[in-house]
Scaffold this motif. Structure first.
Motif, PDB file in Angstrom:
ATOM      1  N   LEU A 104      70.078  54.610-114.391  1.00  0.00           N
ATOM      2  CA  LEU A 104      69.098  54.239-113.373  1.00  0.00           C
ATOM      3  C   LEU A 104      69.120  55.294-112.282  1.00  0.00           C
ATOM      4  O   LEU A 104      70.082  56.050-112.138  1.00  0.00           O
ATOM      5  CB  LEU A 104      69.386  52.847-112.800  1.00  0.00           C
ATOM      6  N   VAL A 105      68.021  55.358-111.539  1.00  0.00           N
ATOM      7  CA  VAL A 105      67.939  56.202-110.351  1.00  0.00           C
ATOM      8  C   VAL A 105      67.877  55.266-109.152  1.00  0.00           C
ATOM      9  O   VAL A 105      67.001  54.406-109.071  1.00  0.00           O
ATOM     10  CB  VAL A 105      66.716  57.137-110.380  1.00  0.00           C
ATOM     11  N   THR A 106      68.820  55.420-108.249  1.00  0.00           N
ATOM     12  CA  THR A 106      68.992  54.463-107.158  1.00  0.00           C
ATOM     13  C   THR A 106      67.820  54.478-106.179  1.00  0.00           C
ATOM     14  O   THR A 106      67.136  55.490-106.007  1.00  0.00           O
ATOM     15  CB  THR A 106      70.288  54.745-106.384  1.00  0.00           C
ATOM     16  N   CYS A 107      67.635  53.334-105.530  1.00  0.00           N
ATOM     17  CA  CYS A 107      66.596  53.179-104.506  1.00  0.00           C
ATOM     18  C   CYS A 107      67.206  52.468-103.304  1.00  0.00           C
ATOM     19  O   CYS A 107      66.874  51.313-102.997  1.00  0.00           O
ATOM     20  CB  CYS A 107      65.425  52.383-105.089  1.00  0.00           C
ATOM     21  N   PRO A 108      68.132  53.131-102.590  1.00  0.00           N
ATOM     22  CA  PRO A 108      68.830  52.472-101.467  1.00  0.00           C
ATOM     23  C   PRO A 108      67.894  52.191-100.302  1.00  0.00           C
ATOM     24  O   PRO A 108      66.979  52.974-100.013  1.00  0.00           O
ATOM     25  CB  PRO A 108      69.909  53.495-101.073  1.00  0.00           C
ATOM     26  N   ILE A 109      68.131  51.079 -99.614  1.00  0.00           N
ATOM     27  CA  ILE A 109      67.292  50.677 -98.484  1.00  0.00           C
ATOM     28  C   ILE A 109      68.162  50.273 -97.294  1.00  0.00           C
ATOM     29  O   ILE A 109      69.361  50.067 -97.425  1.00  0.00           O
ATOM     30  CB  ILE A 109      66.363  49.506 -98.868  1.00  0.00           C
ATOM     31  N   ASP A 110      67.529  50.131 -96.144  1.00  0.00           N
ATOM     32  CA  ASP A 110      68.260  49.779 -94.912  1.00  0.00           C
ATOM     33  C   ASP A 110      68.463  48.265 -94.825  1.00  0.00           C
ATOM     34  O   ASP A 110      67.935  47.590 -93.931  1.00  0.00           O
ATOM     35  CB  ASP A 110      67.549  50.325 -93.681  1.00  0.00           C
ATOM     36  N   GLY A 117      60.233  65.158-107.160  1.00  0.00           N
ATOM     37  CA  GLY A 117      59.839  64.658-105.852  1.00  0.00           C
ATOM     38  C   GLY A 117      60.983  64.633-104.864  1.00  0.00           C
ATOM     39  O   GLY A 117      60.804  64.937-103.679  1.00  0.00           O
ATOM     40  N   ILE A 118      62.169  64.272-105.336  1.00  0.00           N
ATOM     41  CA  ILE A 118      63.340  64.252-104.455  1.00  0.00           C
ATOM     42  C   ILE A 118      63.753  65.667-104.070  1.00  0.00           C
ATOM     43  O   ILE A 118      64.016  65.958-102.896  1.00  0.00           O
ATOM     44  CB  ILE A 118      64.500  63.498-105.131  1.00  0.00           C
ATOM     45  N   LEU A 119      63.783  66.552-105.033  1.00  0.00           N
ATOM     46  CA  LEU A 119      64.201  67.927-104.766  1.00  0.00           C
ATOM     47  C   LEU A 119      63.231  68.639-103.828  1.00  0.00           C
ATOM     48  O   LEU A 119      63.637  69.467-103.013  1.00  0.00           O
ATOM     49  CB  LEU A 119      64.337  68.701-106.081  1.00  0.00           C
ATOM     50  N   GLU A 120      61.929  68.295-103.933  1.00  0.00           N
ATOM     51  CA  GLU A 120      60.921  68.933-103.088  1.00  0.00           C
ATOM     52  C   GLU A 120      60.638  68.139-101.818  1.00  0.00           C
ATOM     53  O   GLU A 120      59.917  68.616-100.946  1.00  0.00           O
ATOM     54  CB  GLU A 120      59.616  69.108-103.875  1.00  0.00           C
ATOM     55  N   GLY A 121      61.185  66.903-101.729  1.00  0.00           N
ATOM     56  CA  GLY A 121      60.889  66.060-100.583  1.00  0.00           C
ATOM     57  C   GLY A 121      59.453  65.582-100.572  1.00  0.00           C
ATOM     58  O   GLY A 121      58.843  65.470 -99.506  1.00  0.00           O
ATOM     59  N   THR A 122      58.897  65.289-101.758  1.00  0.00           N
ATOM     60  CA  THR A 122      57.491  64.917-101.903  1.00  0.00           C
ATOM     61  C   THR A 122      57.361  63.460-102.320  1.00  0.00           C
ATOM     62  O   THR A 122      57.544  63.119-103.506  1.00  0.00           O
ATOM     63  CB  THR A 122      56.804  65.808-102.952  1.00  0.00           C
ATOM     64  N   PRO A 123      57.036  62.547-101.400  1.00  0.00           N
ATOM     65  CA  PRO A 123      56.929  61.133-101.737  1.00  0.00           C
ATOM     66  C   PRO A 123      55.917  60.834-102.849  1.00  0.00           C
ATOM     67  O   PRO A 123      56.118  59.916-103.649  1.00  0.00           O
ATOM     68  CB  PRO A 123      56.500  60.484-100.417  1.00  0.00           C
ATOM     69  N   THR A 124      54.809  61.588-102.901  1.00  0.00           N
ATOM     70  CA  THR A 124      53.786  61.318-103.905  1.00  0.00           C
ATOM     71  C   THR A 124      54.345  61.422-105.319  1.00  0.00           C
ATOM     72  O   THR A 124      54.063  60.571-106.180  1.00  0.00           O
ATOM     73  CB  THR A 124      52.603  62.296-103.739  1.00  0.00           C
ATOM     74  N   PHE A 138      61.115  47.913 -95.565  1.00  0.00           N
ATOM     75  CA  PHE A 138      62.339  48.705 -95.583  1.00  0.00           C
ATOM     76  C   PHE A 138      62.015  50.194 -95.470  1.00  0.00           C
ATOM     77  O   PHE A 138      60.874  50.621 -95.627  1.00  0.00           O
ATOM     78  CB  PHE A 138      63.110  48.501 -96.899  1.00  0.00           C
ATOM     79  N   ARG A 139      63.068  50.961 -95.245  1.00  0.00           N
ATOM     80  CA  ARG A 139      63.011  52.417 -95.380  1.00  0.00           C
ATOM     81  C   ARG A 139      63.905  52.830 -96.536  1.00  0.00           C
ATOM     82  O   ARG A 139      64.977  52.258 -96.744  1.00  0.00           O
ATOM     83  CB  ARG A 139      63.473  53.109 -94.098  1.00  0.00           C
ATOM     84  N   LEU A 140      63.463  53.831 -97.286  1.00  0.00           N
ATOM     85  CA  LEU A 140      64.311  54.430 -98.311  1.00  0.00           C
ATOM     86  C   LEU A 140      65.407  55.206 -97.600  1.00  0.00           C
ATOM     87  O   LEU A 140      65.127  56.018 -96.707  1.00  0.00           O
ATOM     88  CB  LEU A 140      63.489  55.353 -99.207  1.00  0.00           C
ATOM     89  N   MET A 141      66.661  54.923 -97.957  1.00  0.00           N
ATOM     90  CA  MET A 141      67.802  55.498 -97.266  1.00  0.00           C
ATOM     91  C   MET A 141      68.682  56.283 -98.228  1.00  0.00           C
ATOM     92  O   MET A 141      68.545  56.190 -99.443  1.00  0.00           O
ATOM     93  CB  MET A 141      68.650  54.388 -96.637  1.00  0.00           C
ATOM     94  N   SER A 142      69.610  57.027 -97.663  1.00  0.00           N
ATOM     95  CA  SER A 142      70.649  57.647 -98.460  1.00  0.00           C
ATOM     96  C   SER A 142      71.682  56.589 -98.857  1.00  0.00           C
ATOM     97  O   SER A 142      72.015  55.711 -98.063  1.00  0.00           O
ATOM     98  CB  SER A 142      71.337  58.757 -97.670  1.00  0.00           C
ATOM     99  N   GLY A 143      72.140  56.653-100.089  1.00  0.00           N
ATOM    100  CA  GLY A 143      73.212  55.780-100.512  1.00  0.00           C
ATOM    101  C   GLY A 143      74.552  56.231 -99.951  1.00  0.00           C
ATOM    102  O   GLY A 143      74.641  57.181 -99.171  1.00  0.00           O
ATOM    103  N   PRO A 192      68.793  64.215-101.135  1.00  0.00           N
ATOM    104  CA  PRO A 192      68.495  63.259-100.066  1.00  0.00           C
ATOM    105  C   PRO A 192      67.150  62.590-100.297  1.00  0.00           C
ATOM    106  O   PRO A 192      66.265  63.154-100.950  1.00  0.00           O
ATOM    107  CB  PRO A 192      68.476  64.139 -98.808  1.00  0.00           C
ATOM    108  N   PRO A 193      66.964  61.389 -99.743  1.00  0.00           N
ATOM    109  CA  PRO A 193      65.704  60.673 -99.951  1.00  0.00           C
ATOM    110  C   PRO A 193      64.553  61.336 -99.201  1.00  0.00           C
ATOM    111  O   PRO A 193      64.721  61.750 -98.056  1.00  0.00           O
ATOM    112  CB  PRO A 193      65.991  59.280 -99.396  1.00  0.00           C
TER     113      PRO A 193
END
Length: 304
Positions: free
Chosen positions: A40-46, A210-217, A294-299, A164-165
Motif C-alpha cells: 500500500l501507499v500511505t495516506c497520513p492525515i492530521d 506526483g509525490i516526487l514532483e510535488g504535483t497533487p493532480t 483533513f490535510r495530507l501529512m507526513s507519516g 514528502p506529501p
C-alpha cells in the motif's frame, strides 16, 4: 528515579516514560500486489493517536485500558525485542480516530505503543524496526515511515520512502458500516488483486511521480485509478456518487480505504478550497455517517 505505590501493591521503581503521537490515514493512495507482494501507499492525515508508556521495575505485565489488546501485545513484543521481559508497563492511549473504517486507528495505536516503549527505555527505534514489530501483532499501515511510503503491510518485505506529501487536503466521507481489517486480510483475494495488477502499476507510477514532483493532480489521478480498480476487491456502492462530486467541485481525485469504508475527496491545497468543499460535501452527502476535513501529512512517529 521515582517510587510509586498503592495500598494494595508493592512499590515500583519508575524506569522511564515516553509519549508519542502517530497519524491515522484516509485509506490508501494505492493498494494492490506487485508480483507476490502485497503493498500500500500511505495516506497520513492530521488525525492522531496519542500513546504514553510508563516502564517500571516490578512484577512483569502491562496495565492498559479495556479493548487495547493489540497495543498491549505491541508493548510485550517490544519489551521482548529489547530484552526487557521482566519489566512492567502502563499503557495510556487517547485516540478518537474512528475504528474499522480504514483510517488506521489500530496501526496508529500499535505503532505508538512500540515507539513509546522503546523511548521509555532510552531506545529510539527506527521506522523499519517499528514496522517489523508491528507486523508481529497484525497487518499494519506504514504510518511509522516519514513522508509518504510504500509498504508491504503483511510481510514487510518491501519498503520505499517515496517522499514528502504534496500540498493536499482531503474531505473524507463515510456512509456507514465497518470492515474488520484483520478478518478481511485472512481472506485470499490474491486472484482479484492480480487481475488488476497492470492498473495498480499505472496508479502507483502516477502517485510516485506526483509525490516526487510535488504535483497533487498526478497523485489524484493515480489514487482515483486505484480506488476504482479496488471495487473488484471490496465494492463501495457510493463511490460513483463521490466521483461525480469530485468532478463537480474540481477536485483532483479520490482515495479510498481498499479494505475499509472511508472515501476521500482529494484537493490541491494551494487552491484553498478545502473549507468550501467540506461544506458542499456535507450538503451533498447529508445521508453520510460522517464528513471530515483533513490535510495530507507526513507519516512518522512524533515525540510529544
Amino acid at each position: 528515579m521515582r517510587i510509586t505505590e498503592s495500598p494494595d501493591q508493592p512499590p515500583f521503581v519508575a524506569v522511564g516514560r515516553a509519549t508519542v503521537r502517530v497519524p491515522g490515514v484516509c485509506g490508501e493512495l494505492v493498494q494492490g500486489m506487485l508480483g507476490p507482494n502485497h503493498f500500500l501507499v500511505t495516506c497520513p492525515i492530521d488525525f492522531y493517536s496519542r500513546v504514553t508508556v510508563d516502564i517500571f521495575e516490578g512484577t512483569a505485565g502491562v496495565s492498559a485500558p479495556p479493548n487495547c489488546s493489540k497495543s498491549v501485545a505491541a508493548v510485550h513484543t517490544t519489551l521482548a525485542h529489547l530484552g526487557q521481559t521482566g519489566a512492567a508497563a502502563t499503557l495510556t492511549i487517547s485516540n478518537s480516530i474512528p475504528r474499522s473504517k480504514g483510517m488506521g486507528s489500530s496501526s496508529a495505536d500499535v505503532t505508538g505503543a512500540i515507539a513509546a516503549t522503546g523511548l521509555a527505555l532510552g531506545q529510539q527505534l527506527s521506522p523499519s524496526v517499528i514496522g517489523e514489530l508491528a507486523l508481529l501483532v497484525e497487518p499494519s499501515d506504514g504510518v511509522m515511515f516519514p513522508g509518504i511510503a510504500l509498504f508491504d503491510h503483511r510481510e514487510g518485505s518491501i519498503v520505499e520512502e517515496i517522499g514528502p506529501p504534496p500540498p493536499m487536503e482531503i474531505v473524507a466521507v463515510d456512509f456507514g458500516g465497518t470492515v474488520d481489517t484483520l478478518e478481511f486480510n485472512k481472506i485470499d483475494h490474491n486472484d482479484a488483486w492480480h487481475s488488476i495488477e497492470s492498473v495498480t502499476q499505472q496508479a502507483l507510477d502516477l502517485v510516485r511521480q506526483g509525490i516526487l514532483e510535488g504535483t497533487p493532480t498526478l497523485v489524484g489521478q493515480g489514487a482515483s485509478i486505484s480506488a476504482q480498480a479496488g471495487q473488484r476487491i471490496l465494492e463501495k456502492p457510493q463511490l460513483p456518487r463521490v466521483l461525480d462530486f469530485v468532478e463537480s467541485v474540481g477536485a483532483v481525485g479520490v482515495c479510498v480505504a481498499h479494505s475499509g469504508t472511508i472515501i476521500g475527496v482529494l484537493l490541491d491545497a494551494r487552491e484553498r478550497r478545502g473549507k468550501s468543499t467540506f461544506r458542499r460535501a456535507r450538503e451533498a452527502f447529508a445521508d453520510a455517517e460522517m464528513v471530515h476535513h483533513f490535510r495530507l501529512m507526513s507519516g512518522g512517529v512524533q515525540v510529544v
